[in-house]
Design a protein around this motif. Sequence first.
Motif, PDB file in Angstrom:
ATOM      1  N   PRO A 270      -4.642   4.458  -2.763  1.00 55.06           N
ATOM      2  CA  PRO A 270      -5.668   4.083  -3.735  1.00 55.06           C
ATOM      3  C   PRO A 270      -6.904   4.980  -3.680  1.00 55.06           C
ATOM      4  N   GLU A 271      -7.762   4.789  -4.676  1.00 58.25           N
ATOM      5  CA  GLU A 271      -8.950   5.608  -4.872  1.00 58.25           C
ATOM      6  C   GLU A 271      -9.858   5.606  -3.647  1.00 58.25           C
ATOM      7  N   ASP A 272      -9.965   4.457  -2.949  1.00 56.09           N
ATOM      8  CA  ASP A 272     -10.918   4.350  -1.843  1.00 56.09           C
ATOM      9  C   ASP A 272     -10.314   4.789  -0.511  1.00 56.09           C
ATOM     10  N   VAL A 273      -9.059   5.248  -0.544  1.00 53.47           N
ATOM     11  CA  VAL A 273      -8.415   5.693   0.688  1.00 53.47           C
ATOM     12  C   VAL A 273      -8.492   7.215   0.757  1.00 53.47           C
ATOM     13  N   THR A 274      -8.974   7.739   1.879  1.00 49.43           N
ATOM     14  CA  THR A 274      -8.967   9.194   2.052  1.00 49.43           C
ATOM     15  C   THR A 274      -8.008   9.601   3.157  1.00 49.43           C
ATOM     16  N   SER A 275      -7.608   8.626   3.956  1.00 49.56           N
ATOM     17  CA  SER A 275      -6.661   8.914   5.028  1.00 49.56           C
ATOM     18  C   SER A 275      -5.820   7.668   5.297  1.00 49.56           C
ATOM     19  N   ALA A 276      -4.514   7.840   5.358  1.00 48.77           N
ATOM     20  CA  ALA A 276      -3.620   6.722   5.655  1.00 48.77           C
ATOM     21  C   ALA A 276      -2.881   7.041   6.947  1.00 48.77           C
ATOM     22  N   GLU A 277      -3.106   6.208   7.948  1.00 55.49           N
ATOM     23  CA  GLU A 277      -2.568   6.464   9.280  1.00 55.49           C
ATOM     24  C   GLU A 277      -1.084   6.080   9.352  1.00 55.49           C
ATOM     25  N   PRO A 278      -0.324   6.789  10.213  1.00 53.38           N
ATOM     26  CA  PRO A 278       1.059   6.373  10.461  1.00 53.38           C
ATOM     27  C   PRO A 278       1.087   4.920  10.916  1.00 53.38           C
ATOM     28  N   GLY A 279       2.071   4.163  10.450  1.00 53.00           N
ATOM     29  CA  GLY A 279       2.209   2.775  10.883  1.00 53.00           C
ATOM     30  C   GLY A 279       1.426   1.780  10.053  1.00 53.00           C
ATOM     31  N   THR A 280       0.549   2.271   9.174  1.00 50.72           N
ATOM     32  CA  THR A 280      -0.155   1.343   8.292  1.00 50.72           C
ATOM     33  C   THR A 280       0.693   1.077   7.050  1.00 50.72           C
TER      34      THR A 280
ATOM     35  N   GLU B 257       9.233  -7.379 -21.541  1.00 53.56           N
ATOM     36  CA  GLU B 257       7.973  -7.976 -21.092  1.00 53.56           C
ATOM     37  C   GLU B 257       7.490  -7.279 -19.820  1.00 53.56           C
ATOM     38  N   ASP B 258       8.418  -7.103 -18.903  1.00 50.17           N
ATOM     39  CA  ASP B 258       8.043  -6.478 -17.642  1.00 50.17           C
ATOM     40  C   ASP B 258       8.371  -5.005 -17.733  1.00 50.17           C
ATOM     41  N   VAL B 259       7.343  -4.192 -17.851  1.00 47.31           N
ATOM     42  CA  VAL B 259       7.563  -2.770 -18.129  1.00 47.31           C
ATOM     43  C   VAL B 259       7.329  -1.902 -16.897  1.00 47.31           C
ATOM     44  N   HIS B 260       7.140  -2.551 -15.756  1.00 48.82           N
ATOM     45  CA  HIS B 260       6.809  -1.772 -14.559  1.00 48.82           C
ATOM     46  C   HIS B 260       7.969  -1.704 -13.583  1.00 48.82           C
ATOM     47  N   ARG B 261       8.061  -0.591 -12.895  1.00 51.37           N
ATOM     48  CA  ARG B 261       8.988  -0.450 -11.795  1.00 51.37           C
ATOM     49  C   ARG B 261       8.610  -1.462 -10.722  1.00 51.37           C
ATOM     50  N   PRO B 262       9.615  -1.958  -9.976  1.00 53.96           N
ATOM     51  CA  PRO B 262       9.245  -2.841  -8.868  1.00 53.96           C
ATOM     52  C   PRO B 262       8.444  -2.064  -7.823  1.00 53.96           C
ATOM     53  N   SER B 263       7.475  -2.736  -7.226  1.00 56.40           N
ATOM     54  CA  SER B 263       6.766  -2.092  -6.121  1.00 56.40           C
ATOM     55  C   SER B 263       6.732  -3.037  -4.927  1.00 56.40           C
ATOM     56  N   VAL B 264       6.701  -2.457  -3.750  1.00 61.78           N
ATOM     57  CA  VAL B 264       6.730  -3.236  -2.507  1.00 61.78           C
ATOM     58  C   VAL B 264       5.667  -2.665  -1.563  1.00 61.78           C
ATOM     59  N   ARG B 265       5.382  -3.403  -0.508  1.00 70.93           N
ATOM     60  CA  ARG B 265       4.548  -2.881   0.582  1.00 70.93           C
ATOM     61  C   ARG B 265       5.495  -2.341   1.653  1.00 70.93           C
ATOM     62  N   ALA B 266       5.178  -1.180   2.175  1.00 63.94           N
ATOM     63  CA  ALA B 266       6.035  -0.605   3.214  1.00 63.94           C
ATOM     64  C   ALA B 266       5.170   0.086   4.258  1.00 63.94           C
ATOM     65  N   THR B 267       5.727   0.218   5.445  1.00 62.10           N
ATOM     66  CA  THR B 267       5.017   0.859   6.553  1.00 62.10           C
ATOM     67  C   THR B 267       5.227   2.364   6.477  1.00 62.10           C
ATOM     68  N   LEU B 268       4.134   3.103   6.618  1.00 63.41           N
ATOM     69  CA  LEU B 268       4.210   4.565   6.547  1.00 63.41           C
ATOM     70  C   LEU B 268       4.878   5.119   7.792  1.00 63.41           C
ATOM     71  N   ASP B 269       6.015   5.753   7.598  1.00 60.91           N
ATOM     72  CA  ASP B 269       6.732   6.371   8.702  1.00 60.91           C
ATOM     73  C   ASP B 269       6.484   7.871   8.622  1.00 60.91           C
ATOM     74  N   THR B 270       5.435   8.325   9.315  1.00 60.17           N
ATOM     75  CA  THR B 270       5.022   9.721   9.227  1.00 60.17           C
ATOM     76  C   THR B 270       4.367  10.118  10.545  1.00 60.17           C
ATOM     77  N   ASP B 271       4.440  11.405  10.881  1.00 58.42           N
ATOM     78  CA  ASP B 271       3.892  11.851  12.159  1.00 58.42           C
ATOM     79  C   ASP B 271       2.370  11.930  12.142  1.00 58.42           C
ATOM     80  N   ALA B 272       1.852  12.389  11.013  1.00 61.01           N
ATOM     81  CA  ALA B 272       0.406  12.588  10.926  1.00 61.01           C
ATOM     82  C   ALA B 272      -0.158  11.741   9.782  1.00 61.01           C
ATOM     83  N   ALA B 273      -1.461  11.495   9.826  1.00 58.49           N
ATOM     84  CA  ALA B 273      -2.109  10.731   8.764  1.00 58.49           C
ATOM     85  C   ALA B 273      -1.942  11.472   7.429  1.00 58.49           C
TER      86      ALA B 273
END
Lengths: 436, 436
Positions: free
Chosen positions: A418-428, A356-372
């Motif tokens: 996602p489609e409407d994101v063009t830049s994801a900042e560190p820490g988001t 029934e559940d055919v998807h991998r689990p997904s979670v929200r996580a904080t981006l740990d990266t130096d640059a966007a």
Amino acid sequence: MSGTIWSVDEHLEDILAAVKPLEPIELHLPDAQGCVLVDDVVVQVALPPFDNSSMDGYAVRISDVEGASEEFPAVLTVIGDVAAGDGGLPDGRSVGPGEAARIMTGAPLPAGAEAVVPVEWTDGGTGAGPAESMRAHSDAPEGASGEVRVHRPVKPRAHVRAKGSDVKPGDLALRAGSVVGPPQIGLLAAIGRSTVRVRPRPRVVVLSTGSELAQPGEELTGGRIYDSNSFALTAAARDAGAIAYRVPAVADDAETLRATIEDQLIRADIVVTTGGVSVGAYDVVKEALSSVGDEDAAGGGVDFRKLAMQPGKPQGFGSIGPEHTPLLALPGNPVSSYVSFELFVRPAILTLMGLEDVHRPSVRATLDTDAALSSPPGKRQFLRGTYDAEAGTVTPVGGPGSHLIAALAQADALIVLPEDVTSAEPGTEAEVILLR
Amino acid sequence: MSGTIWSVDEHLEDILAAVKPLEPIELHLPDAQGCVLVDDVVVQVALPPFDNSSMDGYAVRISDVEGASEEFPAVLTVIGDVAAGDGGLPDGRSVGPGEAARIMTGAPLPAGAEAVVPVEWTDGGTGAGPAESMRAHSDAPEGASGEVRVHRPVKPRAHVRAKGSDVKPGDLALRAGSVVGPPQIGLLAAIGRSTVRVRPRPRVVVLSTGSELAQPGEELTGGRIYDSNSFALTAAARDAGAIAYRVPAVADDAETLRATIEDQLIRADIVVTTGGVSVGAYDVVKEALSSVGDEDAAGGGVDFRKLAMQPGKPQGFGSIGPEHTPLLALPGNPVSSYVSFELFVRPAILTLMGLEDVHRPSVRATLDTDAALSSPPGKRQFLRGTYDAEAGTVTPVGGPGSHLIAALAQADALIVLPEDVTSAEPGTEAEVILLR
């Protein structure tokens, strides 16, 4: 291929609407491991099937051991052994007043007895102090007779497991849709089931295409690279629960490709190809797949699309041959094909399995990266990353290039922009699909 | 068996000190799936092995397309195709001033060219407006010649993936100790490795003992129950990554048991028995295991202990036969044997496989229960539960009885109540071992 751009969700929806769970099959328990139950399993026998002892000890009558102590033991006559597997005492005897039966864990409580005294609460028939264990029957057959001194009283039914206290006939053992894992196999065996009706493991044929592909171990000559997709996706299909067959690279020739796929249909519940789906002059997968299988029967056909995703823009999906075998045509770049497998093929395999559940689990996580992180507008981007559950963070590995297979091997997650994101900042925060 | 009581940790420590990773073997990639790498894998080839195109398009010289637009296109002479797998342009030609080569994704950048213009930025050689794709070579062989109108300039190296930009010779591809999963198999294939040195999957022989055991599908006669342990533990061993062989129930006869185990040693890296380890008069596993294998060779021998745990108090561990094959003798109650497998056998299997982290993940969770959970003093209790990751709670299923195999099949976690805990209140935290 038209100019329409499809979303990831639309493409997946079309695939899942077309792929149906496989027909059920009755399998022996060991072969059913990892499969999905088709029917509710109802218990036919009581477990335990009879009142039995939970300890090694002596089956006694309550009144005979009332007030017993080490100083003033109850002295009982041992009238025989009840071992596991016995139907009861020899000659159908029952435990009378002043009598005891030596009883083993799992053996049926003999007629007349009301409780079990553990051997450690007796002298074990030795006439000495408290026993640590019974004497082995093979060494000391006299233990099944003689006298036993009981040092403690017991309550009615003490150390007795009641018939049906685990499950009763008519109880629901396992629900339809359950995955048959080790404990489920244990339960099915315990209630006497040697076979069970499940959906079989899907047979997945993985076929890489491209005249540039050499097999690992061969020498690389000019312009060639090693075929990795057929290996990686066969392993991924197996990992998802499928029986996977790898077909080594097929050259960019429509006739050869068509003949190869037709040959493979006999053992395929689903076909996965890589490469040859883009806009080049030698992308023969599209060309070949218009007429695979029995041309007189409606075989469905394969639709080629551009998806609003990166990597993995060009994708094909449809069904081929007289059995309308589903086919997914993935792009040829190793990372593109792997991400496409995770997003589209794995859910299709799990659907064939009846999950029934055919998807991998997904979670929200904080981006740990130096640059966007940048992402193209209008496209859903899937970056490879490593997820740290403790910290709740995800760190990108490698770049966005779809050829960075070395980085993929370090990743355990996909970062979704996602489609409407063009830049994801560190820490988001970002959505993260967990791959392990 | 002496009066000493061993802790869970002491027993596990003794097992892990005695079990050694299996000797490495060179396996083909598909056979190595799930195994642990013995050596660091160093890259021998550059990936990509040559500068190549990331798009279907035209390989051009920068100065030729400077200032190009749809209104004022750069018109170039197409001198041939470079398809994936080609060594370059036909006859070793290079791209000269005013010339372009039609190039496919993955094809080597031909000599003279400095960048790739995607086909969508050109007329695709048709003389009409912007192209959506190339014409298939089989339909329109003239596409490899004639003229192409380029509508946009490109920067040097645009749409070119540089040789070695993924990995370079000498790079570390994978570390010793890595598990060979699908992406790792992909990487190994991509760098040309057809085989890899790993530790093989351990061969586990699972053997249940007990004269009371009937095989599922048979009729139950008085005093008998179905053999479930051999099924459940074989499946659990397979789940842990082993090759598992099930030996159906052996009756409680020391000679038969000894002969059966001796027979099995030829295909066993580890032997697991269930039943016959307690204090009863027919617990023949202890009796049988004192002299299994070659009696003239030091075979180690098996030590039987009482552990401070519930379920699972009686346990045996040692090595048998001329090869000193490790043997774990588990108690016979289905839940006891399953919990014992999780605590002792699974870590032993993962150690044989060469894994560093041999333990299931464990978390702290809040007890979601109506009444306090009681636990015997001085014993570590393992209750079956269902874990809710979202809520961070765990709910006990079934009771503490070790025969409650139906509840085990619903559980996905073990709730650990330590030795010094005799009562755990609702809402308090407990350690939880995650079984899935």
